[in-house]
Design a protein around this motif. Structure first.
Motif, PDB file in Angstrom:
ATOM      1  N   ILE A  63     -13.285  11.849 -21.589  1.00  0.00           N
ATOM      2  CA  ILE A  63     -13.284  11.026 -22.799  1.00  0.00           C
ATOM      3  C   ILE A  63     -11.851  10.647 -23.192  1.00  0.00           C
ATOM      4  O   ILE A  63     -11.610   9.551 -23.712  1.00  0.00           O
ATOM      5  N   THR A  64     -10.899  11.526 -22.909  1.00  0.00           N
ATOM      6  CA  THR A  64      -9.497  11.222 -23.194  1.00  0.00           C
ATOM      7  C   THR A  64      -8.998  10.090 -22.311  1.00  0.00           C
ATOM      8  O   THR A  64      -8.301   9.177 -22.779  1.00  0.00           O
ATOM      9  N   MET A 117     -16.382  10.136 -12.372  1.00  0.00           N
ATOM     10  CA  MET A 117     -16.540  10.044 -13.826  1.00  0.00           C
ATOM     11  C   MET A 117     -15.234   9.587 -14.471  1.00  0.00           C
ATOM     12  O   MET A 117     -15.219   8.692 -15.332  1.00  0.00           O
ATOM     13  N   LEU A 118     -14.147  10.224 -14.059  1.00  0.00           N
ATOM     14  CA  LEU A 118     -12.843   9.872 -14.611  1.00  0.00           C
ATOM     15  C   LEU A 118     -12.505   8.405 -14.351  1.00  0.00           C
ATOM     16  O   LEU A 118     -11.987   7.704 -15.224  1.00  0.00           O
ATOM     17  N   VAL A 119     -12.817   7.924 -13.132  1.00  0.00           N
ATOM     18  CA  VAL A 119     -12.458   6.559 -12.752  1.00  0.00           C
ATOM     19  C   VAL A 119     -13.349   5.530 -13.441  1.00  0.00           C
ATOM     20  O   VAL A 119     -12.859   4.639 -14.160  1.00  0.00           O
ATOM     21  N   PHE A 120     -14.664   5.621 -13.237  1.00  0.00           N
ATOM     22  CA  PHE A 120     -15.563   4.579 -13.734  1.00  0.00           C
ATOM     23  C   PHE A 120     -15.701   4.595 -15.258  1.00  0.00           C
ATOM     24  O   PHE A 120     -15.708   3.547 -15.905  1.00  0.00           O
ATOM     25  N   TYR A 121     -15.830   5.797 -15.828  1.00  0.00           N
ATOM     26  CA  TYR A 121     -15.950   5.879 -17.281  1.00  0.00           C
ATOM     27  C   TYR A 121     -14.640   5.437 -17.929  1.00  0.00           C
ATOM     28  O   TYR A 121     -14.642   4.793 -18.976  1.00  0.00           O
ATOM     29  N   THR A 246      -9.433   6.830 -37.585  1.00  0.00           N
ATOM     30  CA  THR A 246     -10.641   7.221 -36.843  1.00  0.00           C
ATOM     31  C   THR A 246     -10.396   8.260 -35.761  1.00  0.00           C
ATOM     32  O   THR A 246     -11.337   8.619 -35.050  1.00  0.00           O
ATOM     33  N   ALA A 247      -9.157   8.764 -35.613  1.00  0.00           N
ATOM     34  CA  ALA A 247      -8.914   9.821 -34.628  1.00  0.00           C
ATOM     35  C   ALA A 247      -9.807  11.045 -34.867  1.00  0.00           C
ATOM     36  O   ALA A 247     -10.418  11.562 -33.925  1.00  0.00           O
ATOM     37  N   PRO A 248      -9.930  11.543 -36.107  1.00  0.00           N
ATOM     38  CA  PRO A 248     -10.835  12.681 -36.327  1.00  0.00           C
ATOM     39  C   PRO A 248     -12.287  12.343 -36.010  1.00  0.00           C
ATOM     40  O   PRO A 248     -13.030  13.202 -35.518  1.00  0.00           O
ATOM     41  N   GLU A 249     -12.700  11.115 -36.276  1.00  0.00           N
ATOM     42  CA  GLU A 249     -14.075  10.705 -35.968  1.00  0.00           C
ATOM     43  C   GLU A 249     -14.367  10.906 -34.484  1.00  0.00           C
ATOM     44  O   GLU A 249     -15.383  11.517 -34.105  1.00  0.00           O
ATOM     45  N   PHE A 250     -13.482  10.397 -33.621  1.00  0.00           N
ATOM     46  CA  PHE A 250     -13.697  10.529 -32.186  1.00  0.00           C
ATOM     47  C   PHE A 250     -13.415  11.953 -31.708  1.00  0.00           C
ATOM     48  O   PHE A 250     -14.038  12.423 -30.754  1.00  0.00           O
ATOM     49  N   GLY A 251     -12.496  12.642 -32.361  1.00  0.00           N
ATOM     50  CA  GLY A 251     -12.208  14.019 -31.979  1.00  0.00           C
ATOM     51  C   GLY A 251     -13.363  14.951 -32.262  1.00  0.00           C
ATOM     52  O   GLY A 251     -13.689  15.826 -31.444  1.00  0.00           O
ATOM     53  N   MET A 252     -14.015  14.755 -33.401  1.00  0.00           N
ATOM     54  CA  MET A 252     -15.136  15.630 -33.754  1.00  0.00           C
ATOM     55  C   MET A 252     -16.329  15.435 -32.822  1.00  0.00           C
ATOM     56  O   MET A 252     -17.136  16.346 -32.650  1.00  0.00           O
ATOM     57  N   LEU A 253     -16.426  14.252 -32.205  1.00  0.00           N
ATOM     58  CA  LEU A 253     -17.521  14.023 -31.269  1.00  0.00           C
ATOM     59  C   LEU A 253     -17.359  14.838 -29.987  1.00  0.00           C
ATOM     60  O   LEU A 253     -18.299  14.931 -29.192  1.00  0.00           O
ATOM     61  N   VAL A 254     -16.178  15.434 -29.796  1.00  0.00           N
ATOM     62  CA  VAL A 254     -15.962  16.306 -28.645  1.00  0.00           C
ATOM     63  C   VAL A 254     -16.583  17.685 -28.888  1.00  0.00           C
ATOM     64  O   VAL A 254     -17.168  18.284 -27.986  1.00  0.00           O
ATOM     65  N   TYR A 255     -16.466  18.208 -30.137  1.00  0.00           N
ATOM     66  CA  TYR A 255     -16.912  19.586 -30.369  1.00  0.00           C
ATOM     67  C   TYR A 255     -18.068  19.730 -31.363  1.00  0.00           C
ATOM     68  O   TYR A 255     -18.801  20.720 -31.313  1.00  0.00           O
ATOM     69  N   LEU A 370      -4.146  -1.786 -31.244  1.00  0.00           N
ATOM     70  CA  LEU A 370      -3.632  -0.662 -30.457  1.00  0.00           C
ATOM     71  C   LEU A 370      -3.864   0.644 -31.207  1.00  0.00           C
ATOM     72  O   LEU A 370      -4.248   1.661 -30.614  1.00  0.00           O
ATOM     73  N   GLY A 371      -3.660   0.627 -32.508  1.00  0.00           N
ATOM     74  CA  GLY A 371      -3.915   1.819 -33.320  1.00  0.00           C
ATOM     75  C   GLY A 371      -5.383   2.206 -33.325  1.00  0.00           C
ATOM     76  O   GLY A 371      -5.728   3.380 -33.219  1.00  0.00           O
ATOM     77  N   ALA A 372      -6.257   1.181 -33.418  1.00  0.00           N
ATOM     78  CA  ALA A 372      -7.695   1.455 -33.390  1.00  0.00           C
ATOM     79  C   ALA A 372      -8.098   2.066 -32.062  1.00  0.00           C
ATOM     80  O   ALA A 372      -8.859   3.041 -32.002  1.00  0.00           O
ATOM     81  N   GLY A 373      -7.592   1.508 -30.965  1.00  0.00           N
ATOM     82  CA  GLY A 373      -7.891   2.063 -29.657  1.00  0.00           C
ATOM     83  C   GLY A 373      -7.236   3.408 -29.438  1.00  0.00           C
ATOM     84  O   GLY A 373      -7.808   4.296 -28.796  1.00  0.00           O
ATOM     85  N   GLY A 374      -6.021   3.560 -29.973  1.00  0.00           N
ATOM     86  CA  GLY A 374      -5.323   4.832 -29.823  1.00  0.00           C
ATOM     87  C   GLY A 374      -6.071   5.992 -30.436  1.00  0.00           C
ATOM     88  O   GLY A 374      -5.978   7.132 -29.964  1.00  0.00           O
ATOM     89  N   ALA A 375      -6.859   5.702 -31.479  1.00  0.00           N
ATOM     90  CA  ALA A 375      -7.649   6.762 -32.121  1.00  0.00           C
ATOM     91  C   ALA A 375      -8.651   7.370 -31.160  1.00  0.00           C
ATOM     92  O   ALA A 375      -8.926   8.573 -31.211  1.00  0.00           O
ATOM     93  N   THR A 376      -9.201   6.551 -30.256  1.00  0.00           N
ATOM     94  CA  THR A 376     -10.181   7.069 -29.303  1.00  0.00           C
ATOM     95  C   THR A 376      -9.541   7.963 -28.259  1.00  0.00           C
ATOM     96  O   THR A 376     -10.228   8.728 -27.585  1.00  0.00           O
ATOM     97  N   PHE A 377      -8.211   7.852 -28.126  1.00  0.00           N
ATOM     98  CA  PHE A 377      -7.463   8.734 -27.223  1.00  0.00           C
ATOM     99  C   PHE A 377      -6.918   9.947 -27.965  1.00  0.00           C
ATOM    100  O   PHE A 377      -7.059  11.088 -27.528  1.00  0.00           O
ATOM    101  N   VAL A 378      -6.305   9.701 -29.115  1.00  0.00           N
ATOM    102  CA  VAL A 378      -5.638  10.767 -29.865  1.00  0.00           C
ATOM    103  C   VAL A 378      -6.640  11.798 -30.370  1.00  0.00           C
ATOM    104  O   VAL A 378      -6.403  13.014 -30.269  1.00  0.00           O
TER     105      VAL A 378
END
Length: 439
Positions: A63-64, A117-121, A246-255, A370-378
């Protein structure tokens, strides 16, 4: 204070509610597209862990990687829209999502192949930002300025209405019937339908073609999206606030899926329904805070309802349900609704940031995206890094601290006419931090 130059004629219901009539089908298409994108959000991390990734942490790495692609594509969406036009950028995003999702399902997840998974996803991550944020550029370039905050609110109504709200609700009904893999294939169908509605329905609408001057090249547009960092450093601050949004939003979906489903004891169905409730609340408050911000000011709305509100609600969302246990699901619902509502307080940032650099709105939008997309990484990166060290509660405290940082940073987001003043510029028809009419 009335300014004839900024008065918006009352042409009907859509105009009164701030929804740009020429782009209605685009909004509907984005909603359907993001429903498809959000189908997996509530279960993909644990599902990958059980089908090839091996552990939640390794699934978090996938996901990262996806988040890095989303971050880059979000930046490209603003810069490329200037020279290609938002319509072509959206077509590109649709094609990438569809092709690489099929490859991911067939050859990565279907065969439990972790490297694939890493490549295609990961590559699929370029898809939705080009589509969705390309449409956001289309909106900011064509919506009436006096109702830009509301028009942006409608975009996030469609965006979060799909990801993860209705997408998670869809999954809660389809998984018991056709399983997780079948549900993932339905997502591809929703993506194709949404893309067709948006791009065919709005194909001749104003603002979908090239936005830059004829002589501007793709390279120059990309450079402008970078140079704004030193020509308008406050826009970079806005980018950081957007990351934290939205970083916490995407982060919480991990755990949270594993914790709320298994540890707390809600089960997968109730967790997915809770997720739908959280962001169902969010989509309506996107409209509310979009309209409110046009009245009380964009910056004020972001700092108070958004940053401070989320600092409180993200803490309540994790700690209260885990403390009370499975018999108090209704409390988890209330906590989730609070988080969904306060998350919408950040909506006006998409109206504020472009107006901080009026001569380079394309570059400002690129950096904002870039900030919006960065949240999905951070977000997933923070969760993957700190989860083994401090546990889920510790990660939640990190997210609390980030929202408090965002509150402080928001006070530096000033329009050109405010900079160099005491910060108490007299309200004018173009002072959107204190008056209702955007610049």
């Amino acid at each position: 204070m009335t300014d004839a130059a900024t008065r918006v004629p009352d042409r009907g219901l859509l105009d009164r509610i701030g929804l740009p009539k020429p782009l209605v089908l685009g909004y509907i298409g984005v909603l359907l597209f993001m429903i498809g994108d959000g189908v997996e959000s509530g279960f993909i991390s644990p599902y990958m862990a059980d089908h090839g990734a091996g552990t939640d942490v390794k699934a978090g790495y996938v996901i990262t990687v996806y988040g890095v692609a989303v971050m880059l594509a979000s930046w490209f969406s603003g810069a490329l829209s200037q020279v290609w036009g938002p319509r072509r950028v959206m077509w590109t995003g649709l094609a990438i999502w569809a092709v690489f999702d099929a490859l991911y399902l067939l050859f990565a997840l279907g065969t439990e192949n972790y490297p694939l998974m890493l490549v295609f996803y990961g590559i699929r991550g370029f898809g939705y930002p080009l589509f969705a944020f390309g449409f956001l550029v289309w909106i900011t370039g064509s919506a009436p300025k006096a109702r830009l905050g509301t028009a942006v609110g409608w975009f996030y109504f469609a965006f979060t209405g799909g990801l993860p709200t209705l997408g998670s609700l869809w999954s809660s009904f389809t998984i018991p019937q056709i399983g997780e893999m079948g549900t993932l294939w339905t997502a591809l169908g929703l993506i194709l339908i949404g893309g067709a509605v948006a791009l065919v329905g709005a194909r001749k609408r104003e603002g979908g073609d090239r936005l830059a001057e004829p002589g501007v090249t793709t390279g120059e547009s990309l450079y402008n999206s970078i140079s704004i960092v030193w020509t308008h450093p406050r826009v970079l601050v806005g980018c950081l606030v957007r990351v934290i949004n939205t970083a916490p939003e995407f982060g919480m979906l991990v755990y949270l899926p594993r914790i709320f489903s298994d540890d707390v004891g809600f089960g997968t169905d109730k967790w997915l329904q809770l997720l739908a409730i959280i962001y169902g609340t969010n989509i309506f408050f996107n409209l509310i805070f979009g309209a409110v911000s046009d009245k009380i000011g964009w910056r004020t709305t972001i700092a108070t309802f958004g940053a401070l509100g989320c600092a409180i609600s993200v803490t309540v969302l994790y700690f209260v349900p885990t403390w009370l246990g499975p018999d108090y699901y209704w409390v988890a619902v209330l906590a989730g609704m609070l988080y969904g509502a306060t998350l919408a307080g950040f909506v006006p940032i998409s109206a504020l940031i472009p107006n901080m650099a009026p001569e380079n709105k394309g570059g400002a939008m690129a950096l904002l995206n870039l900030g919006a997309g960065g949240a999905t990484f951070v977000g997933p990166a923070i969760a993957s890094l700190f989860l083994p060290l401090v546990g889920a509660g510790g990660v939640t405290i990190v997210f609390l601290a980030l929202y408090l940082v965002a509150m402080v940073l928001t006070f530096f987001l000033k329009l050109p006419e405010e900079q160099g003043s005491s910060g108490k510029a007299a309200p004018t028809a173009t002072d959107t931090s204190t008056a209702p009419t955007p610049a």
